[in-house]
Structures are given as C-alpha cells and as structure tokens.
Design a protein around this motif. Structure first.
Motif, PDB file in Angstrom:
ATOM      1  N   GLU A 189       0.782   4.373   2.385  1.00 25.65           N
ATOM      2  CA  GLU A 189      -0.451   3.420   4.144  1.00 25.65           C
ATOM      3  C   GLU A 189      -1.160   4.619   4.672  1.00 25.65           C
ATOM      4  OE1 GLU A 189       1.520   0.562   5.012  1.00 25.65           O
ATOM      5  OE2 GLU A 189       3.426   1.145   5.754  1.00 25.65           O
ATOM      6  N   ILE A 211       0.874  -1.037   0.327  1.00 25.44           N
ATOM      7  CA  ILE A 211      -0.001  -0.416  -0.043  1.00 25.44           C
ATOM      8  C   ILE A 211       1.083   1.742  -0.046  1.00 25.44           C
ATOM      9  CG2 ILE A 211      -1.615   1.362   1.186  1.00 25.44           C
ATOM     10  CD1 ILE A 211      -2.375  -0.859   2.398  1.00 25.44           C
ATOM     11  N   ASP A 212       0.687   2.043  -0.710  1.00 28.99           N
ATOM     12  CA  ASP A 212       1.593   3.462  -0.716  1.00 28.99           C
ATOM     13  C   ASP A 212       1.348   3.988  -0.981  1.00 28.99           C
ATOM     14  OD1 ASP A 212       3.627   4.268  -1.910  1.00 28.99           O
ATOM     15  OD2 ASP A 212       3.720   4.733  -4.070  1.00 28.99           O
ATOM     16  N   GLY A 249      -5.610   4.843   2.698  1.00 31.03           N
ATOM     17  CA  GLY A 249      -4.293   3.812   3.443  1.00 31.03           C
ATOM     18  C   GLY A 249      -4.403   3.193   4.300  1.00 31.03           C
ATOM     19  N   SER A 275     -12.160   2.490   0.410  1.00 31.36           N
ATOM     20  CA  SER A 275     -11.328   1.835   0.881  1.00 31.36           C
ATOM     21  C   SER A 275     -12.087   0.923   0.878  1.00 31.36           C
ATOM     22  CB  SER A 275     -10.522   1.183   2.911  1.00 31.36           C
ATOM     23  OG  SER A 275     -11.672   1.177   3.161  1.00 31.36           O
ATOM     24  N   ARG A 331      -5.337  -0.654   5.218  1.00 30.56           N
ATOM     25  CA  ARG A 331      -4.812  -2.195   5.819  1.00 30.56           C
ATOM     26  C   ARG A 331      -5.411  -2.570   7.044  1.00 30.56           C
ATOM     27  NH1 ARG A 331       0.843  -2.720   5.704  1.00 30.56           N
ATOM     28  NH2 ARG A 331       1.629  -3.273   7.808  1.00 30.56           N
ATOM     29  N   CYS A 355      -2.695   4.920  -2.631  1.00 30.70           N
ATOM     30  CA  CYS A 355      -3.624   6.070  -1.943  1.00 30.70           C
ATOM     31  C   CYS A 355      -1.854   6.783  -1.468  1.00 30.70           C
ATOM     32  CB  CYS A 355      -3.618   5.754  -1.011  1.00 30.70           C
ATOM     33  SG  CYS A 355      -4.384   3.508  -0.803  1.00 30.70           S
TER      34      CYS A 355
END
Length: 308
Positions: free
Chosen positions: A10, A7-8, A15, A295, A19, A57
């Motif tokens: 996060e 997850i870039d 993000g 999400s 997660r 994200c």
C-alpha cells in the motif's frame, strides 16, 4: 458485514491510489500493516489470509510470494504486477475486453490487473480482429506517451527533483522486450508480437496510446467508418463499461487528444482517424495511467468481484 480488503504494497504509487479511492467506502474494512512490519512475512501472511480480497501492489517476485502465502480457499486476489497476466487460471482484469469479461472477473478467485499500456492497444485492436477487418497476423506497431508516475516511486522522485530540467520526451523500451508485450499480443488476439515504442513525458500522469495502421496491403481495405463502427459496436454492447468511443470525425487535430484530459478518472475514450485515399488510419486511446490504467482498474475489478 464489511468486506475485508488488504492492500499488500500500500505504500507504493498504485497502492496509495487504491487506498485513497477506497478510504470512504462504508462497505469495506481496510486491513493495514504497520510500517515496521511490511517486510515481516508472518504478519503479511496473517493479513493475506484474513482478507476477503487481497490486492497486490508489488514487484513480480514479491507478488508470487504473497500468493503462495495464502493458505485458504476464501481469500480472492487482484494482482497489479505482471506476474500472472497471461497465466492459466487467472482472469484478465480488463472488464470491457469482451461481452463476458466482466462476469468472468466477477466470479474469479484470481484476477490479474492489466498493464496501463496494453489496455489502449487491446481496446482498439481486438474489436477489429474479431470483426475480421484486420487479420490476426497483421504487422502492428504501438506508440504512445505516459506521465512519469507510470515508472513508480523512483521515477517520480527523479522527475520532481529535476523540475524543469527533466527530460520532456524520453523514448524507452528500445530493446523491444517490454514486459507488457505478452499481454498486449495475447489479449489483442495478435499472432505476431507488435513493435511497441513507449515514451515518458514530463508530466505526472495521463497517457495516450496510438496504433497507426497501413491498410493498403490487405486484400480488402476497410474504410475508416468501418473501423469506427466495429469498435463502437463492441463497446455499445458492454453494459456498465467505462470505455467510450468518440464520434467519427475528420479533423487535423483535437483538444481531446490530451494525455492529461481524464486524469483522476476511470474513463477511457477511443478515437479513429483515417484517410481512405491513402489507406491509412490511426487508432487512439486516451486515459489516465493511474486510473483506468492501474488503481481505477483495480477498484473496478474489486467492485465486480464483491458485487458492489
């Protein structure tokens, strides 16, 4: 073997939510970047290329940079920014949009996660245009209210800090250049850009999108029951979807029209109200702007892509 997910971004609102939703999954291995390395391009590149699926994200330009950092043919991408939502070669991540959209997402290498606002408009309008009940050039307006979490970390912090003094009802997008308009028009199959006037309310999350319809100018005015049937038939044909249609009932108000009703879920519920005597109707979508609107949609798309 567990699927590797990176997850870039996060640490942002979306993000963090993604997660949290994935934290207990045994079929996934979550790759994480140390906080001190988040701005280190080489570390990000390494993780992006090590992932089976990268979920971005990030702001638009940062998302584009991340895509360009991927140097292999194996990392698949879900992008939550607006950068690629109407871009060629990217699948639009609204699984219930059409009968084959889930399979398109499942086989795609690049998926653009939808914006929260457009999904409600697309969900209600597209079935009516495809059924021929509304022409593609019909003048459309879209309104609604969303929790302040939709504005990201800075808006969240601002509303929390102000507490009871925070604005209860704040219209915005008044230049009519909202970043969600291109995807709203494109995927609802509209030939004209709609008037879109969103509102932020003093509550954390959840949303309602409303589409009022003045039907009297149409050569053939559809009845409310016809509008409802077209929308209901569309979603009845979508296997495994999370969009549902409320029964067609005449009423003055309903407790189901509560923007916070489906918070922390991936549900979207659609309503049709009409007055055939005045040739007027309103289409309403209720869902969580952080769930199905962000999400939750990303996780739904991830599951389609990895066959979970």
């Amino acid at each position: 073997m567990a699927v590797k997910i990176f997850i870039d971004g996060e640490a942002g609102t979306t993000g963090l939510q993604i997660r949290e939703r994935l934290a207990d999954r045994r079929d996934l291995e979550l790759l994480s970047i140390p906080s001190e390395s988040r701005k280190d391009t080489s570390v990000r590149a390494e993780l992006l290329n090590a992932a089976d699926v990268a979920i971005l994200c990030l702001p638009d330009e940062a998302a584009k940079e991340s895509v360009n950092l991927i140097q292999n043919d194996t990392t698949r991408v879900i992008d939550a920014s607006t950068a690629y939502r109407v871009a060629e070669g990217w699948a639009y991540g609204f699984a219930e949009m059409s009968r084959d959209q889930a399979s398109i997402i499942a086989s795609a290498k690049r998926v653009a996660n939808p914006g929260c606002w457009p999904q409600g408009a697309i969900a209600t309008l597209r079935p009516l245009i495809e059924a021929g009940l509304l022409p593609a050039d019909f003048p459309v307006s879209v309104n609604g209210i969303s929790g302040y979490s939709g504005g990201g970390r800075s808006m969240i912090e601002d509303y929390v800090a102000k507490g009871e003094d925070a604005c209860e009802y704040m219209p915005y997008g008044l230049t009519f250049k909202h970043k969600h308009l291109p995807e709203m028009r494109h995927y609802a199959k509209l030939e004209r850009t709609p008037i879109f006037q969103p509102v932020v309310g003093n509550f954390a999350q959840g949303m309602i999108v409303t589409v009022p319809l003045q039907l009297g100018s149409l050569p053939r005015v559809p009845k409310g029951i016809e509008l409802h049937a077209a929308i209901a038939d569309h979603y009845a044909a979508i296997e495994g979807g999370v969009v549902e249609v409320a029964p067609f009932v005449m009423m003055e108000r309903s407790p189901e029209l509560n923007p916070e009703l489906y918070n922390n879920t991936n549900r979207m519920r659609l309503h049709v109200f009409s007055n055939d005597d005045t040739a007027q109707a309103v289409l309403i979508a209720v869902y969580d702007n952080l769930g199905k609107g962000a999400s939750g949609a990303a996780v739904q798309n991830l599951d389609l892509m990895i066959g979970a």
